[in-house]
Design an enzyme around this catalytic site. Structure first.
Site, PDB file in Angstrom:
ATOM      1  N   ASP A   1      34.648  30.097 -45.451  1.00 29.49           N
ATOM      2  CA  ASP A   1      36.329  29.677 -45.039  1.00 29.49           C
ATOM      3  C   ASP A   1      36.122  28.372 -45.496  1.00 29.49           C
ATOM      4  O   ASP A   1      34.890  27.231 -45.777  1.00 29.49           O
ATOM      5  CB  ASP A   1      37.280  30.068 -44.281  1.00 29.49           C
ATOM      6  CG  ASP A   1      36.481  29.544 -42.873  1.00 29.49           C
ATOM      7  OD1 ASP A   1      35.376  29.566 -42.450  1.00 29.49           O
ATOM      8  OD2 ASP A   1      36.815  28.822 -42.112  1.00 29.49           O
TER       9      ASP A   1
ATOM     10  N   ASP B   1      28.445  32.377 -37.320  1.00 24.14           N
ATOM     11  CA  ASP B   1      28.873  31.688 -37.629  1.00 24.14           C
ATOM     12  C   ASP B   1      28.413  31.052 -39.106  1.00 24.14           C
ATOM     13  O   ASP B   1      27.469  31.924 -39.299  1.00 24.14           O
ATOM     14  CB  ASP B   1      29.440  30.849 -37.315  1.00 24.14           C
ATOM     15  CG  ASP B   1      31.070  30.060 -38.001  1.00 24.14           C
ATOM     16  OD1 ASP B   1      31.462  30.231 -39.653  1.00 24.14           O
ATOM     17  OD2 ASP B   1      31.688  28.780 -37.202  1.00 24.14           O
TER      18      ASP B   1
HETATM   19  N1  GUN Z   1      34.628  26.645 -36.026  1.00 27.19           N
HETATM   20  C1  GUN Z   1      34.847  26.339 -35.273  1.00 27.19           C
HETATM   21  N2  GUN Z   1      35.938  26.047 -37.125  1.00 27.19           N
HETATM   22  C2  GUN Z   1      35.808  27.552 -37.469  1.00 27.19           C
HETATM   23  C3  GUN Z   1      36.588  27.081 -38.847  1.00 27.19           C
HETATM   24  O1  GUN Z   1      37.712  27.192 -39.358  1.00 27.19           O
HETATM   25  N3  GUN Z   1      36.128  28.132 -39.678  1.00 27.19           N
HETATM   26  C4  GUN Z   1      34.575  28.308 -39.311  1.00 27.19           C
HETATM   27  N4  GUN Z   1      33.830  29.733 -39.845  1.00 27.19           N
HETATM   28  N5  GUN Z   1      33.658  28.164 -37.757  1.00 27.19           N
HETATM   29  C5  GUN Z   1      34.179  27.231 -36.987  1.00 27.19           C
END
Ligand code: GUN
Length: 708
Positions: free
Chosen positions: A139, A104
């Site tokens: 995002d 992420d």
């Molecule tokens: N982890 C939990 N929700 C989100 C999200 O909306 N975007 C991202 N990039 N990671 C997340």
């Protein structure tokens, strides 16, 4: 235990492609091709906190068969030692993990702590440089409590960052394109459409996570969670797996999977463990106060609750994290198996009783399936029904929601749209039916229990419509062996009870028979004699004609022509095994589900539409016809020699497909001039055929060009 083998990288040309291997309506067993293995979906990627590895990634790979995990690139980027090691040795070495690594980007940290210090291109560059398999762009987190304008900005800003992010990802790293939009269906659908079509210089996004849903799950706002999923799904391209960001409670898996979710990630296994809470497919259980384990796992087996409560805090959380991960993996395996067996909806239905909010969400989904409102969730409901094979093997359990299961709604919709009263009767007469005869108190198999009464009713008046009452409504006798009707798991009392006139009328209304006189009959022995055998032959023919028209969209008149001189071979249980015309085998009833299986001769005779299916994107010639003919797939020229010899039709080699094609049901494969190339069973929907580029689209039964 021998060490688990390291994964094989996918072929270069397959990198990032997603294929559907098995489907059950919107639910699918898929494969996402990566450089660290072809990832089977649905699956959960456990969250690894690189600073705090509650369960070692290597143990996840070896012991729990975890094929993919997720960690946070922003946390690594911020931490000098981790950053240096990741850049020099790569993320797989840093984690000591050979499978698929997703990362992420720091968006979630910006939601929890405010702004992050990293740039849009910079964080993707970093993920690429440390050798991540599937990265995530930065995002903008759309919280459900934001105003519509703020949520619109989150969507727009995320969309505007997409090209730079895709560019930075390069050739080898796949990228997640998150879909924001809060609880606004139209924003979710718009975000999915814009993110779905975003492009860098190379490929677009490979996975679409649903973003901003953690606050919904924390508050158990499951209706809005599934609303967001259904809305986004209406426009997400079919060749992209859908990921539920932060969703890891096993209770939510069956329903999310039944609605088309493919990937999950969560730290719940570790976070709940730290809080002395156990995950179970039916909710969460507190360790405190437990006398025995209400949910089992190898981790807890042989230990008492007392013993575990008395453990040192760290040891206890590690043990409970193992339990939680095990339960999570087991529920996912159960879901995948349910998809393979065509029972994912029944599992979602069962799980919906685990929690009142989940039940409310489930009932809301049923409303969408029944009402198909004019909004994105209604569009998804329509796509779901159309993609669900209406007939299926195996028992159908009764429940208060049985009539709302997608395959049953689909079957009933097809019956009411396509079933027609016979054009001629066993005695050669023509004209309208004169009455409906309901045969009461008969359990399946109806060809044994109700045949005598059916023959007697037709002897008495040849223009009788013989129907069997079921808890799902009356069905024509001609469809008596179609499953799920004939496999409804009812008690003997249910079958022996006499259904109310009112229930019967409701069903007859669906079939346009509400003005017909109604007669109730009881089971009797099959009458002897020549007329009786003529009636039986006529009933056999009705059965083939009705199945061809209801399940295959063949115009009844054409089905009558095809079966005009038909002869049958029967099994020793008196079921039709093969249907011949002029000694040529044209088709066989499918004994396991009551559908139709074509033979090449039947396929060739049914290929009577002079126009091939429209090309993808072209308008249809006759969109309102209830019986547009057996659905066809139009093949690209290059594939004709292979498919003509019996090879399967692969995605990427299809130019068009009739929109009424149903996965699991027969279809023809034709060339540009409409000539038959093969026939088989559709695996995917017309929409998927137009969008997927890997995997089997039609499982071919026979090529038409054999021996050429
Ligand atoms: N982890 C939990 N929700 C989100 C999200 O909306 N975007 C991202 N990039 N990671 C997340």
């Amino acid at each position: 235990m021998p060490a688990r083998a390291e994964p094989e990288p996918c072929r270069e040309q397959d990198l990032g492609l997603f294929e559907i291997v098995v489907r059950d309506g919107a639910a699918r067993i898929g494969r996402l091709h990566t450089l660290h293995g072809s990832l089977q979906t649905p699956t959960l990627l456990p969250v690894i906190n690189p600073n705090l590895r509650t369960i070692e990634p290597r143990e996840m790979w070896e012991k729990y068969g975890v094929d993919a995990l997720i960690t946070n690139s922003y946390v690594i980027w911020k931490h000098d030692d981790l950053k240096e090691k990741a850049l020099s040795d790569g993320i797989h070495s840093l984690l000591d993990y050979p499978g698929v690594v997703m990362t992420d980007s720091g968006t979630f940290q910006s939601y929890v702590y405010g702004d992050v210090e990293v740039g849009v291109g910079e964080i993707v560059d970093f993920q690429r440089d440390i050798g991540v398999d599937i990265g995530t762009m930065l995002d903008v987190f759309g919280r459900p409590d934001m105003s519509r304008e703020e949520l619109e900005d989150c969507v727009q800003e995320t969309v505007s960052r997409a090209p730079e992010s895709l560019q930075a990802a390069g050739k080898k790293m796949l990228l997640n394109g998150p879909i924001q939009g809060g609880t606004h269906q139209d924003l979710r659908a718009e975000a999915a459409s814009l993110m779905g079509s975003a492009k860098g210089e190379g490929r677009g996004f490979c996975v679409h996570p649903l973003g901003g849903i953690v606050p919904l799950m924390e508050k158990q706002r499951y209706r809005e969670l599934f609303e967001a999923l259904m809305a986004a799904r209406s426009t997400i391209p079919s060749d992209r797996p859908i990921h539920m960001f932060g969703c890891g409670h096993p209770m939510l898996f069956p329903m999310a999977i039944a609605l088309g979710a493919d990937l999950f990630d969560s730290a719940a296994y570790a976070l709940f463990a730290r809080d002395d809470r156990l995950l179970s497919p039916e909710g969460t259980v507190k360790l405190e106060g437990l006398t025995e384990w209400p949910v089992s796992s190898a981790a807890l087996f042989g230990r008492t609750t007392e013993e575990v409560r008395e453990m040192d805090k760290d040891e206890r959380s590690t043990l409970l994290a193992h339990h939680n991960l095990e339960v999570t993996q087991t529920e996912l395996a159960r879901c995948r198996e349910a998809v393979r067996e065509g029972r994912i909806w029944q599992l979602a239905e069962r799980r919906s009783h685990a929690n009142p909010q989940l039940r409310e969400a489930f009932l809301w989904v049923l409303d969408q399936l029944e009402e198909m409102p004019d909004e994105p969730s209604g569009e998804t409901a329509l796509q779901m029904l159309a993609s669900t094979n209406p007939v299926r093997m195996g028992r159908e359990d009764l429940s208060e929601d049985v009539g709302s299961r997608p395959h049953i709604l689909h079957l009933h919709a097809l019956l009411s749209m396509r079933w027609r009263v016979p054009g001629s009767w066993w005695d050669g007469s023509e004209g309208k039916p004169e009455r409906v005869v309901i045969i009461d108190s008969v359990p399946p198999p109806w060809r044994m229990s109700a045949l005598g009464a059916a023959v007697e009713a037709l002897l008495e008046n040849p223009r009788s419509l013989v129907m069997i009452p079921t808890p799902l409504g009356p069905i024509p006798f001609s469809m008596e062996d179609v499953s799920p009707w004939c496999h409804l798991e009812c008690s003997d009392e249910t079958w022996l009870e006499v259904f109310d006139d009112e229930e019967i009328w409701e069903g007859l209304e669906e079939l346009g028979l509400e003005d017909m006189p109604l007669v109730r009959a009881s089971p009797v022995e099959i009458p002897d004699g020549k007329k009786s055998s003529e009636i039986r032959q006529w009933l056999d023919r009705c059965s083939i004609v009705d199945k061809l028209s209801v399940l295959c969209a063949v115009p009844p008149i054409e089905a009558c022509k095809l079966t005009g001189e038909m002869e049958v071979r029967r099994s020793n249980t008196d079921r039709i095994v093969n249907v011949f015309d002029n000694q040529q085998h044209i088709l066989s009833p499918r004994l396991n589900d009551g559908g139709i299986s074509l033979a090449l001769e039947g396929a060739s005779r049914l290929n009577s539409n002079p126009n091939p299916p429209a090309l993808f994107g072209e308008p249809l010639s006759d969109p309102d016809n209830d019986h547009p003919g057996i659905p066809r797939v139009r093949l690209l020229e290059d594939a004709i020699p292979f498919v003509g010899k019996g090879r399967n039709v692969m995605h990427g080699y299809i130019r068009g497909a009739d929109p009424h094609l149903i996965p699991g049901q027969p279809c023809l494969v034709v060339d540009d001039a409409g000539n038959l190339v093969a026939h088989g069973l559709a695996i995917t929907t017309p929409r998927e055929m137009s969008q997927l580029s890997k995997g089997v689209a039609v499982r071919v039964r026979e090529g038409a060009l054999r021996g050429d």
